[in-house]
Design a protein around this motif. Structure first.
Motif, PDB file in Angstrom:
ATOM      1  N   ASN A   1       0.836  -1.212   0.000  1.00 64.52           N
ATOM      2  CA  ASN A   1       0.000   0.000   0.000  1.00 64.52           C
ATOM      3  C   ASN A   1       0.863   1.251   0.000  1.00 64.52           C
ATOM      4  N   TRP A   2       1.881   1.250   0.857  1.00 65.22           N
ATOM      5  CA  TRP A   2       2.784   2.414   0.897  1.00 65.22           C
ATOM      6  C   TRP A   2       3.495   2.592  -0.445  1.00 65.22           C
ATOM      7  N   ILE A   3       3.892   1.471  -1.049  1.00 65.71           N
ATOM      8  CA  ILE A   3       4.572   1.562  -2.347  1.00 65.71           C
ATOM      9  C   ILE A   3       3.633   2.131  -3.408  1.00 65.71           C
ATOM     10  N   GLN A   4       2.352   1.663  -3.405  1.00 68.42           N
ATOM     11  CA  GLN A   4       1.388   2.199  -4.368  1.00 68.42           C
ATOM     12  C   GLN A   4       1.155   3.687  -4.145  1.00 68.42           C
ATOM     13  N   LYS A   5       1.042   4.074  -2.856  1.00 64.52           N
ATOM     14  CA  LYS A   5       0.860   5.489  -2.552  1.00 64.52           C
ATOM     15  C   LYS A   5       2.055   6.307  -3.028  1.00 64.52           C
ATOM     16  N   PHE A   6       3.250   5.753  -2.785  1.00 66.93           N
ATOM     17  CA  PHE A   6       4.458   6.445  -3.233  1.00 66.93           C
ATOM     18  C   PHE A   6       4.489   6.562  -4.755  1.00 66.93           C
ATOM     19  N   ASP A   7       4.075   5.456  -5.450  1.00 63.51           N
ATOM     20  CA  ASP A   7       4.066   5.480  -6.912  1.00 63.51           C
ATOM     21  C   ASP A   7       3.084   6.524  -7.435  1.00 63.51           C
ATOM     22  N   ILE A   8       1.894   6.606  -6.787  1.00 65.19           N
ATOM     23  CA  ILE A   8       0.896   7.603  -7.228  1.00 65.19           C
ATOM     24  C   ILE A   8       1.452   9.014  -7.059  1.00 65.19           C
ATOM     25  N   GLU A   9       2.053   9.277  -5.876  1.00 64.63           N
ATOM     26  CA  GLU A   9       2.624  10.604  -5.650  1.00 64.63           C
ATOM     27  C   GLU A   9       3.734  10.901  -6.657  1.00 64.63           C
ATOM     28  N   MET A  10       4.564   9.885  -6.920  1.00 62.34           N
ATOM     29  CA  MET A  10       5.647  10.108  -7.873  1.00 62.34           C
ATOM     30  C   MET A  10       5.102  10.357  -9.284  1.00 62.34           C
ATOM     31  N   ILE A  11       3.994   9.661  -9.646  1.00 57.52           N
ATOM     32  CA  ILE A  11       3.385   9.894 -10.967  1.00 57.52           C
ATOM     33  C   ILE A  11       2.866  11.327 -11.054  1.00 57.52           C
ATOM     34  N   GLU A  12       2.183  11.779  -9.951  1.00 57.02           N
ATOM     35  CA  GLU A  12       1.697  13.161  -9.946  1.00 57.02           C
ATOM     36  C   GLU A  12       2.849  14.151 -10.073  1.00 57.02           C
ATOM     37  N   LYS A  13       3.911  13.889  -9.289  1.00 57.57           N
ATOM     38  CA  LYS A  13       5.080  14.777  -9.375  1.00 57.57           C
ATOM     39  C   LYS A  13       5.686  14.740 -10.779  1.00 57.57           C
ATOM     40  N   GLN A  14       5.699  13.538 -11.377  1.00 59.61           N
ATOM     41  CA  GLN A  14       6.259  13.430 -12.720  1.00 59.61           C
ATOM     42  C   GLN A  14       5.419  14.201 -13.725  1.00 59.61           C
TER      43      GLN A  14
END
Length: 428
Positions: free
Chosen positions: A325-338
């Motif tokens: 879950n934390w990894i998915q949350k991190f991936d979503i945030e990183m996608i938004e930042k990207q």
């Protein structure tokens, strides 16, 4: 791909007992399931770093497979002429030329005593050759290999054609490729296993080994007792047989005296032998019961270990879900930042283009302004020069006029003086 399939099947087998009760599990699964902790829990790499590591190793294996087949390709150029093309064929011929030059140079250095036969030449590169030719040849070979591999990557058909003749690879090269593939499988399993899982596996193996040693010691002790009991029984039977033989001899000697006595003695001996045999059999049965009891205790311990393992696996599964879950949350945030970064990059690109356009316009205007300034300076210098010349001319004209006026005044004065002098003379 095969490694991922096997790992996924292991994971499905490991997670299936979690939802079932221990009583409903068959004895076969009860014995084998605890060993599933040794298999990786995940079947896929989850981090970019691990994927890059495996990708780099895969790329290295492909390069080694191609490089180890260069000699076979150069020995059979007609077989690969169509698939390779002119550019690749030329690069391989250049590589062959550099290799021959290298061999000739090494032979010359060995002949001169700079390189010893039977010693690894790689340790002496650019160390014994003062002229530096060996180093240049080595760099040339490296550059040729890199260029040839680049051309192979640009020609997938040639790559597939060359890799299809893997049977032509030398035994040492084939051993190197197999070693790299084994390293790749080992590295893939290590990357799938986290340090915490590795620590748990080591602890589990130590506990299993300790229990196995204890059980083996107990079984060995029981087997020793059983062997000793069997040996005692055999010795007792041997002694009885000797005793029976002696009795038979004695009975044969006493047969003439008393047949009834002989039969009675023989019956007693047989009865005693049967009693001893039953006693030894009872001891053996007791030993076997003890062994079965210990085996039952071993199975009980395995079941308890399995239950504890299932509990630990549940906790581990919960922790893995939280981590995912934390990894998915991190991936979503990183996608938004990207995405935000990409938007900023787009704006930056547009503004940069506008800035370049303005700079070009400014450069043109600056050049025109410089020309105008130079023209103004040139005109100003000409104007100042003309003003200076005009001032000089005005001053000269003023000076000339002043001199001329002075001259006229002096002339008039002289004329008046002359007239006055003449008038005075007439009056006299």
């Amino acid at each position: 791909m095969a490694t991922k399939t096997v790992s996924s099947s292991h994971e499905s087998v490991e997670r299936s007992p979690v939802s079932s009760s221990p009583a409903s599990v068959s004895p076969r699964i009860t014995i084998k399931t605890p060993l599933k902790i040794l298999d990786p829990v995940r079947s896929k790499l989850t981090t970019v770093e691990t994927k890059r590591i495996v990708s780099v190793l895969d790329d290295t294996i492909v390069k080694v497979e191609l490089v180890t087949l260069f000699s076979y390709i150069l020995q059979n150029p007609e077989q690969f002429s169509i698939a390779l093309g002119q550019e690749l064929s030329g690069a391989l011929k250049e590589h062959l030329r550099l290799s021959n030059n290298m061999e000739a140079l090494l032979a010359r250095l060995e002949k001169e005593g700079l390189l010893l036969k039977g010693i690894a030449r790689g340790n002496l590169f650019a160390a014994e050759d003062e002229s530096g030719q060996l180093h240049l040849h080595v760099e040339g070979l490296k550059s040729s290999i890199r260029n040839t591999l680049r051309l192979f990557y640009m020609n997938p058909v040639a790559c597939r054609t060359v890799r299809d003749v893997a049977f032509a690879r030398s035994p040492s090269a084939d051993l190197l490729v197999k070693g790299l593939l084994a390293l790749r499988r080992l590295l893939f399993e290590m990357l799938l296993t986290t340090p915490l899982e590795e620590k748990q596996k080591m602890k589990f193996m130590q506990e299993i080994g300790l229990r196995d040693r204890k059980n083996m010691e107990t079984i060995a002790a029981l087997e020793e007792e059983l062997a000793l009991a069997i040996q005692n029984r055999d010795e007792e039977i041997s002694r009885k047989n000797v005793f029976i033989k002696d009795l038979k001899t004695h009975l044969h000697n006493l047969a003439k005296f008393s047949e009834n006595q002989i039969q009675r003695t023989k019956a007693d001996v047989e009865k005693q032998q049967k009693g001893e045999l039953r006693g030894s059999q009872a001891k053996c049965a007791k030993m076997m019961q003890d062994i079965q009891l210990l085996r039952a205790q071993l199975n009980t311990l395995i079941v308890e270990d399995r239950e504890s393992e299932l509990n630990l696996r549940k906790k581990k599964y919960k922790v893995e879900i939280e981590i995912e879950n934390w990894i998915q949350k991190f991936d979503i945030e990183m996608i938004e930042k990207q995405e935000e970064l990409e938007e900023i990059n787009v704006v930056y690109t547009v503004e940069k283009a506008q800035l370049e356009e303005l700079r070009d316009k400014f450069a043109i205007l600056d050049e025109e302004f410089s020309q105008i300034q130079e023209e103004r300076l040139r005109k100003q210098e000409q104007r100042e020069k003309a003003e200076k010349e005009l001032a000089i001319l005005s001053r000269a004209a003023t000076l000339i006029q002043a001199l001329w006026k002075g001259y006229l005044v002096r002339s008039l004065l002289k004329t008046k003086r002359r007239r006055k002098g003449k008038g005075k003379k007439g009056r006299r």
